[in-house]
Design a protein around this motif. Structure first.
Motif, PDB file in Angstrom:
ATOM      1  N   PRO A  16      25.480  48.248  32.919  1.00 59.82           N
ATOM      2  CA  PRO A  16      26.474  47.929  31.891  1.00 59.82           C
ATOM      3  C   PRO A  16      27.897  47.952  32.433  1.00 59.82           C
ATOM      4  N   LEU A  17      28.624  46.923  32.080  1.00 58.85           N
ATOM      5  CA  LEU A  17      30.027  46.882  32.429  1.00 58.85           C
ATOM      6  C   LEU A  17      30.884  47.528  31.364  1.00 58.85           C
ATOM      7  N   TYR A  18      30.337  47.636  30.207  1.00 55.16           N
ATOM      8  CA  TYR A  18      31.172  48.096  29.108  1.00 55.16           C
ATOM      9  C   TYR A  18      30.257  48.526  27.993  1.00 55.16           C
ATOM     10  N   ILE A  19      30.485  49.710  27.519  1.00 52.92           N
ATOM     11  CA  ILE A  19      29.675  50.172  26.394  1.00 52.92           C
ATOM     12  C   ILE A  19      30.611  50.824  25.384  1.00 52.92           C
ATOM     13  N   ARG A  20      30.462  50.434  24.184  1.00 54.49           N
ATOM     14  CA  ARG A  20      31.305  51.041  23.156  1.00 54.49           C
ATOM     15  C   ARG A  20      30.467  51.222  21.920  1.00 54.49           C
ATOM     16  N   PRO A 116      43.209  38.189  37.977  1.00 50.58           N
ATOM     17  CA  PRO A 116      42.836  38.264  39.391  1.00 50.58           C
ATOM     18  C   PRO A 116      42.595  39.678  39.875  1.00 50.58           C
ATOM     19  N   PHE A 117      43.056  40.629  39.100  1.00 52.44           N
ATOM     20  CA  PHE A 117      42.851  42.003  39.550  1.00 52.44           C
ATOM     21  C   PHE A 117      41.499  42.544  39.127  1.00 52.44           C
ATOM     22  N   TYR A 118      40.776  41.732  38.443  1.00 55.36           N
ATOM     23  CA  TYR A 118      39.469  42.193  38.006  1.00 55.36           C
ATOM     24  C   TYR A 118      38.414  41.668  38.963  1.00 55.36           C
ATOM     25  N   ASN A 119      37.642  42.583  39.496  1.00 54.16           N
ATOM     26  CA  ASN A 119      36.557  42.141  40.347  1.00 54.16           C
ATOM     27  C   ASN A 119      35.293  42.049  39.533  1.00 54.16           C
ATOM     28  N   PRO A 120      34.650  40.934  39.547  1.00 56.26           N
ATOM     29  CA  PRO A 120      33.413  40.822  38.784  1.00 56.26           C
ATOM     30  C   PRO A 120      32.439  41.890  39.231  1.00 56.26           C
ATOM     31  N   GLY A 121      31.889  42.575  38.238  1.00 56.74           N
ATOM     32  CA  GLY A 121      31.013  43.673  38.572  1.00 56.74           C
ATOM     33  C   GLY A 121      31.663  45.018  38.368  1.00 56.74           C
ATOM     34  N   ASP A 122      32.974  45.003  38.196  1.00 53.68           N
ATOM     35  CA  ASP A 122      33.635  46.258  37.883  1.00 53.68           C
ATOM     36  C   ASP A 122      33.417  46.599  36.430  1.00 53.68           C
TER      37      ASP A 122
ATOM     38  N   SER B 222      53.258  45.755  45.583  1.00 53.62           N
ATOM     39  CA  SER B 222      54.139  46.690  44.897  1.00 53.62           C
ATOM     40  C   SER B 222      53.550  48.080  44.848  1.00 53.62           C
ATOM     41  N   LYS B 223      52.348  48.206  45.333  1.00 55.66           N
ATOM     42  CA  LYS B 223      51.694  49.504  45.447  1.00 55.66           C
ATOM     43  C   LYS B 223      51.429  50.177  44.109  1.00 55.66           C
ATOM     44  N   LEU B 224      51.419  49.415  43.094  1.00 58.14           N
ATOM     45  CA  LEU B 224      50.979  49.993  41.837  1.00 58.14           C
ATOM     46  C   LEU B 224      49.455  50.054  41.859  1.00 58.14           C
ATOM     47  N   PRO B 225      48.895  50.999  41.135  1.00 57.57           N
ATOM     48  CA  PRO B 225      47.434  51.035  41.110  1.00 57.57           C
ATOM     49  C   PRO B 225      46.860  49.799  40.442  1.00 57.57           C
ATOM     50  N   ILE B 226      45.690  49.472  40.877  1.00 58.43           N
ATOM     51  CA  ILE B 226      45.104  48.216  40.422  1.00 58.43           C
ATOM     52  C   ILE B 226      44.923  48.164  38.910  1.00 58.43           C
ATOM     53  N   PRO B 227      44.455  49.218  38.271  1.00 56.63           N
ATOM     54  CA  PRO B 227      44.316  49.108  36.816  1.00 56.63           C
ATOM     55  C   PRO B 227      45.638  48.773  36.133  1.00 56.63           C
ATOM     56  N   GLU B 228      46.714  49.329  36.662  1.00 56.08           N
ATOM     57  CA  GLU B 228      47.993  49.011  36.026  1.00 56.08           C
ATOM     58  C   GLU B 228      48.363  47.567  36.273  1.00 56.08           C
ATOM     59  N   LEU B 229      48.114  47.112  37.489  1.00 51.58           N
ATOM     60  CA  LEU B 229      48.411  45.721  37.763  1.00 51.58           C
ATOM     61  C   LEU B 229      47.554  44.828  36.892  1.00 51.58           C
ATOM     62  N   SER B 230      46.331  45.260  36.704  1.00 50.76           N
ATOM     63  CA  SER B 230      45.449  44.479  35.858  1.00 50.76           C
ATOM     64  C   SER B 230      46.005  44.402  34.444  1.00 50.76           C
TER      65      SER B 230
END
Lengths: 141, 573
Positions: A16-20, A116-122, B222-230
Motif C-alpha cells: 500500500p502506498l496510502y491507507i486512510r 517530480p519530487f515524487y518517486n513512484p513507489g513511495d 536548495s538542500k531542502l528536504p524532499i518532502p518539503e520540496l514536494s
C-alpha cells in the motif's frame, strides 16, 4: 461507520502506498481486508484480459457474519489499485458515488505523479491528496 | 492555544483570536490549563522573553484593555464569532469599524511573522492601531495572509528576541508602497527579477516551461528536504502538469526561499503567489533595484539573519553599485529588504551551486571578504554573488560524487569565463552528458589553464593533466571536444586528446596579456586552482583505474556467460 481507503502499488509488490481510514480504530482489520481483496482484484484484472480496465469497479459484497462491509476496487491503466472499504450500513452510498470517488482519487493520484519530487513507489505524503481524501471521507461518513 | 482560541478553526488570527491567544499564553505561563475558562481568571500579562520595555508596555496595554473586556463578556460568550463582534464593537470607538474578517490581520499577521521575520516592524504599527491610530486596511492580501498565518499558529513562545527587536525599532510602514513588504508571500520586484533570471538560466524561453526533472534538480540544490520540496511543488504547480511556467516557477522559488528563512510552508498557495496574480504583477514596471546590498552569507537560521540583515546593510561594500545603495536604505525599505535579504541569502546557495564557482576563488576575486553585490538584472553580478561563499559547498544531498566533481568542473569553466569577460550570456542550461569524468576534468583543467594564463602553474598542471590524458579512454574524445568548444570559443580547437597539453601552451600564451588582474588575486586563485587540480587529479586517476577494473570484470562476465550458453545446448528462448 468505518470507511477505509487504500492505494496499492502496482504488481508485483502490491504494497500500500496510502491507507486512510475513518475512524481509525480497527484499522488492522481493514488492512487485512484490503489485502485479501487484492486477490479478487487480480482475478478480475486477468479475467478482463485485453479489454480496457479503467473505470472498472469491483463490488465484492464481502460479508462477515458479525460485521458487514463492502469492498470496492478500482484499477488504473498502470495497475495501481484503489481499494475502498465501506460499511454496509452505509446504504446511502450508491454506485455512482463510489465511481465518482474513485475518479477523484485517480485524478489526485495523477497530480501526485506529476510532482517530480515524487518517486513512484513511495508512500504518498502529499498534503493535497490528504485533504482531498479527508473531504471525501467526511462526505461519506 | 491556537486551537482553543479558535484560530485553527477559522484559519487565521482575528483580533478576538489574538486576544484570546494572548490571554491563554498568560494563563499557561501562570500555570493555568489552556482552556477558554482560564481566561476568566485574573491573569498577569503574558511574558515574552527578551522583550524591551517599550514593547512590553505595548503588549501589556492591549492585553490589559482586552483583558478587561474579556472579563465581562466571557461568561456569556462562545469562542469565536461572538467574541469577535464584541471586540469589534468595543474597538470601534477606537478605530474605524473593522470587519471581523478582513481587518485584523495586520497585527496578527505581523505578530505571527515576528518569530520568523527579520525585523518586519509591522507589529509596532499594528499595535499602534490598537490604540486607535487610523486603521488602514492594509492589503487585500491580508486575508490570505491570515490563512497562512494560521499555520504559524502558536508560536508566541518564539517571539523572543526577534519580537523585541522588531518592536523596538520604529518602523513606518508606507502603505502605498508597492511592495507590501510585510507580506512574505508577496514577491518584490527584485526577487522577481532574480527568479526570472534563474528561470532563464534553466529555460531561455520565458514563455515556455521548465520540465519537472530540470526543476527538481534545481530545487534540490536548495538542500531542502524532499518532502518539503514536494509540497512546494504541489503548491506552485497549479495546473498540475508536471512543468513550471514562469509564474509557477517564481512562486516555487519564493516558497523555497521563504522556507529556507524559517517560514512554515502554507497549506495552500497564497494569493500573491498564484500564477494569474504573478502574471499580472509581472507587467508592472521594474522597480529600481537600488535596495540590494551585499549581504553576508548566513545560514537561514531563524534568529540570525535579522542580525545579518542589519550588519549587512551597514557593512561597507566596495562594489560600486552597492555604495549608492547602502545610503538608500531607510526604514521604509527595510522590510522589503528583510525578506529580500533573506532571499539573497538563499540565492547565494543557489548561485553557488548553479554557477558552481570554486570555493577559494571568490575571496581572492574581490577584495572584500564575503559580501556580495546583488544586481538582479545581470547574471554577471549574480555570478559574482555566487562566487563569494568562502567554503566549498557541501553537496551531501542526492548527488553522488560524480555529480559533485561535475560541479567542480563546471565551476572552473564558469568561473574562468566570468573572469575573462563580462560574461553576459547565460551558462549552458544543462550539463552536457559527461560519460567519463576523467576526460572532463582534463578538459576543464586545460581550459582553465588557457583561461587563467599562468605559465608556471600551467606547466605543473599541464604535466598532471598530461598524465590523465594518457589514461584517457579513446571513445571520449568527441565528448571532450564538444565540451571545450561549447564552453569557450577561444579555446584552440587543435587540442587533441593526447597532445593537447603541450600544444595548449603556445596557443595560450597570446592570451596572457588579456588578463589584467591584480597579481595577488591571481596568486590566490592559482593556489586554489592548484589544490583543486591535485584533488581532481587524484580523483581522476582513481576513477580511471576503477573503470579499468570495471571493464575487466565486464569482460570476465561476458566470457562466463558465453560459456554458460555453450554448456547449455538446449535452451528455451
Amino acid at each position: 461507520r468505518p470507511v477505509l481507503l487504500s492505494v496499492i502499488c502496482h504488481p508485483p509488490q502490491n504494497y500500500p502506498l496510502y491507507i486512510r481510514s475513518v475512524p481509525t480504530e480497527n484499522e488492522l482489520k481493514f488492512h487485512y481486508t484490503v489485502h485479501t481483496s487484492l486477490d479478487v482484484v487480480d482475478e478480475k484484472i486477468s479475467a478482463m484480459g485485453k479489454a480496457l480496465v479503467d473505470q472498472r469497479e469491483l463490488y465484492l459484497g464481502l460479508l462477515y457474519p458479525t460485521e458487514d462491509y463492502k469492498v470496492y476496487g478500482y484499477v488504473t491503466n498502470s495497475k495501481v489499485k484503489f481499494v475502498m472499504v465501506v460499511d454496509s450500513s452505509n446504504t446511502a452510498l450508491r454506485d455512482n458515488e463510489i465511481r465518482s470517488m474513485f475518479r477523484k482519487l485517480h485524478n489526485s493520484y495523477t497530480d501526485i505523479m506529476c510532482n517530480p519530487f515524487y518517486n513512484p513507489g513511495d508512500r504518498i505524503h502529499s498534503r493535497a491528496f490528504d485533504n482531498m481524501v479527508n473531504s471525501m471521507m467526511m462526505q461519506v461518513c | 492555544i491556537t486551537e482553543v482560541c479558535g484560530a485553527k478553526r477559522v484559519g487565521y488570527f482575528g483580533p478576538a483570536q489574538f486576544y484570546i491567544a494572548l490571554k491563554l499564553i498568560a494563563a499557561a505561563q501562570s500555570g493555568f490549563p489552556v482552556r477558554i475558562e482560564s481566561i476568566k481568571n485574573e491573569l498577569p500579562l503574558p511574558r515574552f522573553m527578551a522583550l524591551k520595555n517599550d514593547s512590553e508596555v505595548r503588549y501589556g496595554t492591549p492585553a490589559e484593555l482586552h483583558g478587561v473586556k474579556f472579563q465581562v463578556p466571557h461568561a456569556t460568550l462562545e469562542k469565536n464569532s461572538y467574541k469577535r463582534t464584541d471586540e469589534g464593537d468595543k474597538q470601534e470607538p477606537k478605530s474605524p469599524p473593522m470587519s471581523p474578517i478582513c481587518s485584523p490581520p495586520a497585527s496578527p499577521s505581523t505578530y505571527q511573522r515576528i518569530p520568523l521575520t527579520y525585523g518586519y516592524g509591522k507589529s509596532r504599527s499594528g499595535l499602534e492601531q490598537h490604540h486607535g491610530a487610523p486603521y488602514e486596511v492594509r492589503h487585500p492580501t491580508h486575508q490570505q495572509d491570515g490563512s497562512s498565518s494560521g499555520n504559524y499558529g502558536a508560536k508566541p513562545a518564539l517571539a523572543c528576541s526577534t519580537l523585541s527587536r522588531s518592536l523596538s525599532v520604529e518602523r513606518e510602514q508606507p502603505d502605498s508602497s508597492a511592495h507590501y513588504s510585510d507580506d512574505p508571500w508577496r514577491i518584490t520586484e527584485e526577487q522577481r527579477d532574480y527568479y526570472v533570471n534563474q528561470f532563464r538560466s534553466l529555460q531561455p524561453d520565458l514563455n515556455s516551461f521548465i520540465s519537472g526533472s530540470v526543476a527538481k534538480n534545481f530545487f534540490t540544490k536548495s538542500k531542502l528536504p524532499i518532502p518539503e520540496l514536494s509540497h512546494i511543488w504541489e503548491l506552485s504547480d497549479v495546473d498540475c502538469d508536471g512543468a513550471l511556467t514562469l509564474p509557477e516557477f517564481c512562486a516555487a522559488f519564493h516558497l523555497v526561499v521563504a522556507r529556507k528563512n524559517g517560514y512554515q510552508l502554507p497549506e495552500t498557495l497564497p494569493e500573491t503567489l498564484l500564477p494569474d496574480y504573478l502574471q499580472a504583477a509581472s507587467l508592472k514596471p521594474l522597480r529600481d533595484c537600488a535596495l540590494f546590498d551585499s549581504y553576508s552569507e548566513s545560514l537561514p537560521g531563524s534568529q540570525q539573519p535579522r542580525d545579518f540583515s542589519r550588519t549587512e546593510k551597514t557593512s561597507a561594500e566596495e562594489v560600486p553599485d552597492n555604495s549608492a545603495l547602502l545610503q538608500d536604505t531607510n526604514k521604509d525599505d527595510k522590510q522589503a529588504l528583510n525578506l529580500s535579504t533573506a532571499v539573497k541569502m538563499i540565492p547565494k546557495e543557489f548561485q553557488h551551486l548553479t554557477v558552481k564557482t570554486a570555493a577559494q576563488e571568490p575571496n581572492a576575486l574581490k577584495a572584500r571578504p564575503r559580501s556580495r553585490s546583488y544586481s538582479s538584472t545581470s547574471i554577471e553580478d549574480a555570478m559574482k554573488k555566487g562566487e563569494e561563499p568562502p567554503t566549498p559547498p557541501p553537496r551531501p544531498q542526492k548527488s553522488h560524487s560524480r555529480a559533485s566533481s561535475l560541479d567542480l568542473n563546471k565551476i572552473f569553466q564558469q568561473n574562468t569565463q566570468a573572469v575573462r569577460s563580462g560574461w553576459l550570456p547565460p551558462p549552458p542550461p544543462a550539463l552536457p552528458p559527461r560519460p567519463c569524468i576523467s576526460q572532463t576534468e582534463q578538459v576543464s583543467e586545460v581550459e582553465i589553464h588557457s583561461q587563467m594564463n599562468r605559465p608556471p602553474s600551467q606547466a605543473e598542471e599541464n604535466s598532471s593533466a598530461k598524465k590523465e590524458v594518457v589514461l584517457a579512454q579513446p571513445p571520449s574524445k568527441p565528448t571532450r571536444r564538444k565540451l571545450r568548444t561549447e564552453a569557450q570559443g577561444l579555446e584552440t580547437p587543435e587540442l587533441s586528446p593526447t597532445i593537447n597539453v603541450t600544444s595548449s601552451l603556445p596557443a595560450v600564451k597570446p592570451h596572457l596579456p588579456v588578463q589584467k588582474q591584480s597579481s595577488k588575486q591571481k596568486r590566490a586563485i592559482q593556489t586554489a586552482i592548484r589544490k583543486n587540480k591535485e584533488a581532481n587529479a587524484v580523483l581522476a586517476r582513481l576513477n580511471s583505474e576503477l573503470q579499468q577494473q570495471l571493464k575487466e570484470v565486464h569482460k570476465e562476465r561476458i566470457a562466463l556467460e558465453t560459456q554458460l550458453e555453450q554448456l547449455r545446448p538446449v535452451t528455451v528462448l
